[in-house]
Write a protein that holds these residues in place. Structure first.
Motif, mmCIF file in Angstrom:
data_model
loop_
_atom_site.group_PDB
_atom_site.id
_atom_site.type_symbol
_atom_site.label_atom_id
_atom_site.label_comp_id
_atom_site.label_asym_id
_atom_site.label_seq_id
_atom_site.Cartn_x
_atom_site.Cartn_y
_atom_site.Cartn_z
ATOM 1 N N LEU A 1 -4.366 3.843 -2.109
ATOM 2 C CA LEU A 1 -3.463 4.844 -1.530
ATOM 3 C C LEU A 1 -3.461 4.654 -0.014
ATOM 4 N N LEU A 2 -2.345 5.003 0.593
ATOM 5 C CA LEU A 2 -2.255 4.915 2.061
ATOM 6 C C LEU A 2 -2.914 6.165 2.640
ATOM 7 N N GLN A 3 -3.999 5.944 3.365
ATOM 8 C CA GLN A 3 -4.836 7.075 3.776
ATOM 9 C C GLN A 3 -4.176 7.993 4.801
ATOM 10 N N GLY A 4 -3.236 7.478 5.551
ATOM 11 C CA GLY A 4 -2.602 8.311 6.576
ATOM 12 C C GLY A 4 -1.431 9.123 6.048
ATOM 13 N N PHE A 5 -1.154 9.001 4.766
ATOM 14 C CA PHE A 5 0.019 9.664 4.194
ATOM 15 C C PHE A 5 -0.416 10.670 3.136
ATOM 16 N N GLU B 1 3.956 11.771 0.122
ATOM 17 C CA GLU B 1 4.480 10.620 0.868
ATOM 18 C C GLU B 1 4.071 9.302 0.215
ATOM 19 N N LEU C 1 6.502 8.928 -2.494
ATOM 20 C CA LEU C 1 7.831 8.649 -1.942
ATOM 21 C C LEU C 1 7.926 7.218 -1.406
ATOM 22 N N LEU C 2 6.804 6.751 -0.801
ATOM 23 C CA LEU C 2 6.814 5.367 -0.303
ATOM 24 C C LEU C 2 6.916 4.384 -1.457
ATOM 25 N N GLY C 3 6.324 4.769 -2.596
ATOM 26 C CA GLY C 3 6.439 3.924 -3.784
ATOM 27 C C GLY C 3 7.882 3.757 -4.220
ATOM 28 N N SER D 1 10.491 4.101 -1.914
ATOM 29 C CA SER D 1 11.325 3.740 -0.760
ATOM 30 C C SER D 1 11.868 2.332 -0.802
ATOM 31 N N PHE D 2 11.044 1.404 -1.298
ATOM 32 C CA PHE D 2 11.458 -0.002 -1.241
ATOM 33 C C PHE D 2 12.248 -0.412 -2.483
ATOM 34 N N PRO E 1 13.904 6.921 -1.936
ATOM 35 C CA PRO E 1 13.084 8.103 -2.134
ATOM 36 C C PRO E 1 13.825 9.226 -2.873
ATOM 37 N N ARG F 1 2.480 7.291 -8.385
ATOM 38 C CA ARG F 1 3.181 6.331 -7.521
ATOM 39 C C ARG F 1 3.665 5.118 -8.325
#
Lengths: 229, 401
Positions: free
Chosen positions: A97-101, A105, A108-110, A112-113, A117, A154
């Protein structure tokens, strides 16, 4: 027609002395749409390399991988990125997992690409994995089991056709492992996604009616590493 | 949504290095803009700040010294002129009017200048604008020990109409050299934003006859301020005084004389610009090192993003975007610093020379300096962005321990 078709897949790495070391040699592998398969793999059998190749994270040296009619390999990196974003979900042993999100989020980032979203779906997925009240929590504010559930949400965010799970219960205690596995299978089933779950744990593998050994699948894992100059 | 979110979060995650880098950008940008704007405004202001005069006539000396002394009330007087010299130039058909000035005294560092009242009644320091006394004040009477103060001098000294003072001898303040004569303030001038604002004006005869001054030169003046009927007429006087004579100097045109000053110190100007440019390069370097050094820490996050399907170009764009965002933040702070530097400098310049600089006056440097810094930042960001672009995703996904 198979959802996933792998033919003549080969991958080797260079050892520190510069010699080629074969890690993968899979003559043939296929998976039907919606199928769930347990892939037994002990350390050194190339399980992560296999999954990375299937996901297009690694480009194999030879062979072909076709997912739902689209060629992951051979193919350009941009195409592999695109297929990974649109059609694949990946659950890592360490969750990644992205620790800053926040949880939301991360999901949602999963998206986005890939398809873009979709906040409502992201919230619904997190609700589905029992984290409705943790949407704005950071990963470090969650227990290990909860982090795993975010990773599951995700992986399913983009309506993937295939979910790859690499030792998804490896970092969980027995109770959490059982729950997590059940959840993964349940959600994949609901989404109609095929699942390849790689594990060395017989208990995990025993829950899959269809099981395969990576050692059987991968000829490179059955013999001592051939060394070529 | 993705790129701005990635950039925003990365900046927040590295808040300390972001702030330090942004501050270094602010220093570079602020200095660059301040130096550039100051040099342009100072040159422009000094070249145009002629107080409405076309020329100065004084004792043989450099034109620059004469102008600095008579117009800007800086520097020492190069010598005196006899009354006949004043009358001679005043009668020249090319001359519209002249005002003689005499100096040699001060009050607490503010220069006392003796002059005639036609400085206020006849002369326009800008077209249509004369030096005028405010409120209930009035001009000094030639035969009395009376004074009119420039607005800045009055404010600094706290003088009003009716205030009394005793001048000090010399152009620099020396507490032991006070004259006996007492002067009364009869008026304070409206601000003119010219060097006249920092002067204490008294009657010419008052300064010439101050106790302790040499009686032999009691009718001499320090310089004559000259207004020509047509500015081009100065050529003839220039020929007469500077080329054919060798006793007096005719400083004309004043703007060109001041321009020589800036040409002489042009090297200093270039050094300042070079320093500012170097600071900008160093700041761009700090963007590079700050982001580059954080690459190891964010290697895993970038690999995760790639595993989620982010393309190499997306990652590249996110890193460059982050560098640009840091510079943009630095640019914002730079404007704050710019206004602080320019306001402080304007204050000092006003006190020292009477010349007014406007910190808020638009200068093209406001556009090109931030744009250059953004460009440099983007270039600097490309180095770590390239590292991220080339990153091995599979290796990045492997936990470090």
């Amino acid at each position: 027609m198979a959802l996933l078709e792998v033919t003549g897949l080969k991958k080797s790495f260079r050892d520190p002395e510069g010699r080629s070391m074969a890690v993968l040699d899979v003559p043939h592998f296929q998976l039907s749409a919606g199928a769930h398969i347990g892939l037994a793999g002990t350390s050194g059998t190339g399980k992560t390399t296999f999954l990375h190749c299937l996901a297009g994270i690694l480009a194999p040296d030879a062979g072909s991988i076709v997912l739902d009619g689209e060629s992951i390999c051979p193919g350009s990196e941009a195409v592999r990125d695109s297929i990974r974003a649109r059609s694949l979900g990946y659950i890592f042993q360490t969750f990644n997992l992205l620790q800053g999100f926040t949880c939301l989020e991360n999901v949602l980032l999963g998206m986005s690409f890939g398809r873009g979203p979709d906040r409502a779906r992201a919230e619904e997925l997190l609700r589905r994995v029992g984290l409705a009240d943790r949407l704005r929590h950071l990963p470090r504010q969650l227990s290990t089991g909860q982090q795993q559930r975010v990773a599951v949400a995700r992986a399913l965010a983009n309506h993937p056709k295939l979910v790859l799970a690499d030792e998804p219960t490896g970092n969980l205690d027995a109770a959490n492992a059982r729950d997590a596995l059940a959840l993964i299978r349940e959600i994949c089933h609901e989404a109609g996604a095929a699942l390849i779950c790689v594990s060395h744990d017989p208990q995990v593998l025993s829950t899959f009616p269809e099981r395969l050994s990576l050692a059987d699948l991968n000829r490179a894992a059955r013999r001592p590493n051939p060394v070529s100059a | 949504m993705t790129l701005p979110l990635l950039i925003r979060r990365s900046l927040r995650q590295h808040a300390l290095s972001t702030m330090v880098t942004a501050i270094s950008i602010a220093l570079a940008g602020g200095l660059l803009m301040a130096v550039w704007s100051l040099k342009q405004q100072a040159r422009q202001t000094f070249e145009q700040m002629d107080g409405g005069w076309d020329a100065v006539l004084g004792a043989r000396s450099s034109k620059l010294q004469l102008v600095l002394n008579a117009i800007f009330h800086l520097e020492a007087s190069p010598g005196n002129l006899a009354p006949a010299d004043v009358e001679f130039i005043a009668r020249n058909p090319a001359v519209h009017h002249v005002v003689p000035i005499a100096m040699g005294d001060n009050y607490q560092g503010f220069r006392i200048v003796g002059t005639t009242t036609n400085l206020f009644t006849e002369h326009e320091y800008q077209p249509g604008r004369k030096l005028q006394v405010t409120g209930t004040g009035r001009l000094f009477d030639d035969g009395y020990r009376e004074a009119v103060l420039g607005s800045f001098a009055a404010r600094k000294l706290g003088f009003k109409v009716g205030s009394e003072f005793k001048p000090y001898h010399g152009l620099n303040y020396d507490a032991n050299s006070q004259h006996e004569e007492t002067y009364v303030v009869t008026g304070v001038l409206e601000p003119s934003n010219t060097p006249a604002d920092k002067v204490i004006w008294i009657p010419l005869a008052g300064l010439q006859n101050m106790a302790g001054h040499d009686p032999a030169t009691a009718t001499d003046v320090s310089a004559v301020l000259v207004k020509l009927r047509a500015p081009a007429a100065g050529r003839q006087l220039d020929q007469m005084y500077n080329k054919q004579g060798n006793r007096l100097t005719f400083a004309w045109p004043i703007g060109a004389v001041m321009s020589q000053l800036f040409d002489k110190i042009g090297w200093f100007d270039r050094v300042l610009t070079l320093v500012a440019a170097l600071v900008a390069l160093v700041a761009a370097g700090s963007v590079l090192t700050s982001i580059y050094n954080s690459m190891a820490a964010r290697r895993r996050d970038l690999a995760i993003l790639r595993a989620l399907g982010a393309r190499r170009t997306t990652i590249f764009g996110a890193i460059v975007g982050e560098a640009v965002a840091v510079v943009a933040l630095g640019n914002l702070l730079a404007f704050g610093l710019y206004f602080v530097i320019l306001s402080a400098t304007a204050l000092i310049l006003r006190e020292q020379t009477g010349v007014v600089i406007d910190a808020w006056q638009f200068n093209a440097v406001w556009l090109w300096a931030p744009a250059t810094l953004l460009g440099l930042g983007a270039l600097a960001g490309m180095v770590p962005a390239w590292v991220a672009y080339r990153m091995d995703v599979a290796a990045g996904l492997t936990p470090d321990s």
